[in-house]
Motif scaffolding. Structure first.
Motif, PDB file in Angstrom:
ATOM      1  N   PRO A 172      85.416  19.680  15.713  1.00  0.00           N
ATOM      2  CA  PRO A 172      84.360  20.699  16.387  1.00  0.00           C
ATOM      3  C   PRO A 172      84.596  21.139  14.481  1.00  0.00           C
ATOM      4  CG  PRO A 172      84.578  19.979  17.744  1.00  0.00           C
ATOM      5  CD  PRO A 172      85.201  19.305  17.706  1.00  0.00           C
ATOM      6  N   GLU A 173      86.006  21.541  14.627  1.00  0.00           N
ATOM      7  CA  GLU A 173      86.125  23.245  13.878  1.00  0.00           C
ATOM      8  C   GLU A 173      86.352  22.029  12.470  1.00  0.00           C
ATOM      9  OE1 GLU A 173      87.722  22.368  16.241  1.00  0.00           O
ATOM     10  OE2 GLU A 173      87.372  23.881  17.525  1.00  0.00           O
ATOM     11  N   PRO A 194      87.891  14.364  20.694  1.00  0.00           N
ATOM     12  CA  PRO A 194      86.466  15.051  19.682  1.00  0.00           C
ATOM     13  C   PRO A 194      85.236  14.547  19.594  1.00  0.00           C
ATOM     14  CG  PRO A 194      88.582  14.189  18.437  1.00  0.00           C
ATOM     15  CD  PRO A 194      88.400  13.818  19.911  1.00  0.00           C
ATOM     16  N   LEU A 195      84.754  15.267  18.835  1.00  0.00           N
ATOM     17  CA  LEU A 195      83.051  15.031  19.068  1.00  0.00           C
ATOM     18  C   LEU A 195      82.450  13.551  18.924  1.00  0.00           C
ATOM     19  CD1 LEU A 195      81.352  17.725  17.595  1.00  0.00           C
ATOM     20  CD2 LEU A 195      81.614  17.075  19.800  1.00  0.00           C
ATOM     21  N   LYS A 203      83.164  25.139   6.296  1.00  0.00           N
ATOM     22  CA  LYS A 203      82.233  25.498   5.150  1.00  0.00           C
ATOM     23  C   LYS A 203      82.206  24.625   3.863  1.00  0.00           C
ATOM     24  CE  LYS A 203      81.708  30.275   6.384  1.00  0.00           C
ATOM     25  NZ  LYS A 203      82.922  31.435   6.950  1.00  0.00           N
ATOM     26  N   ASN A 204      83.476  24.331   3.833  1.00  0.00           N
ATOM     27  CA  ASN A 204      83.442  23.229   2.662  1.00  0.00           C
ATOM     28  C   ASN A 204      85.339  22.089   3.084  1.00  0.00           C
ATOM     29  OD1 ASN A 204      86.079  25.088   2.171  1.00  0.00           O
ATOM     30  ND2 ASN A 204      84.865  26.349   0.966  1.00  0.00           N
ATOM     31  N   GLN A 258      90.407  20.831   4.954  1.00  0.00           N
ATOM     32  CA  GLN A 258      91.552  20.159   4.788  1.00  0.00           C
ATOM     33  C   GLN A 258      93.430  21.447   5.964  1.00  0.00           C
ATOM     34  OE1 GLN A 258      91.981  19.573   0.695  1.00  0.00           O
ATOM     35  NE2 GLN A 258      91.906  17.497   0.460  1.00  0.00           N
ATOM     36  N   GLU A 259      92.684  22.200   5.456  1.00  0.00           N
ATOM     37  CA  GLU A 259      93.303  23.321   6.690  1.00  0.00           C
ATOM     38  C   GLU A 259      93.792  23.316   7.449  1.00  0.00           C
ATOM     39  OE1 GLU A 259      94.332  27.966   6.518  1.00  0.00           O
ATOM     40  OE2 GLU A 259      92.502  27.450   4.603  1.00  0.00           O
ATOM     41  N   TYR A 260      92.619  22.696   8.126  1.00  0.00           N
ATOM     42  CA  TYR A 260      92.044  22.843  10.109  1.00  0.00           C
ATOM     43  C   TYR A 260      93.331  21.882  10.269  1.00  0.00           C
ATOM     44  CZ  TYR A 260      88.605  26.246  10.877  1.00  0.00           C
ATOM     45  OH  TYR A 260      87.902  27.232  11.378  1.00  0.00           O
TER      46      TYR A 260
END
Length: 138
Positions: free
Chosen positions: A106-107, A87-88, A112-113, A118-120
């Protein structure tokens, strides 16, 4: 033509890429194959291509690293090099509290918040457990 058809054997791949193994090209050809673990026997295809000693370089990736190691490694001993795409990393982004808290995907960093972050992460964790560990335990 489906990607699996193209990658079903060496001849199909050569036909698709317009490569004549009898009169190989002078220039180096790079072929990138993503999600190679989805093929029935990826190691066999890769070994055959490598052993032909043509001016072809393969870069193969897969989201199932464990599956690649189990299915392909036996055929590729001495014929492959592992490249890890991390990852980055801190030099690419600010090494701040956000990076320390959420990591370098990255995602996740571009979300946005915190709820979206947490969902990702939850989705990545579930995919990893299902695909990597679940596949191994079958």
């Amino acid at each position: 033509m489906d990607c699996v058809d193209v990658l079903s054997d060496v001849r199909s791949l050569f036909d698709f890429c317009q490569i004549d193994p009898i009169r190989p090209p002078q220039d180096l050809i790079y072929i990138l194959i993503d999600e190679i673990q989805r093929l029935e026997d990826p190691g066999l295809l890769l070994k055959a291509l490598y052993d032909m000693e043509l001016p072809i370089r393969l870069v193969v990736t897969g989201s199932s690293a464990f599956g690649l190691k189990v299915e392909a490694r036996q055929s590729l001993v001495g014929r492959s090099r592992a490249l890890f795409l991390w990852p980055l990393s801190p030099p690419e982004i600010a090494f701040d509290q956000q990076y320390i808290t959420w990591g370098g995907f990255p995602e996740v960093l571009l979300a946005k918040n915190d709820a979206e972050r947490q969902e990702y992460l939850a989705n990545m964790w579930a995919a990893y457990v299902d695909r990597e560990i679940g596949g191994f335990l079958k």
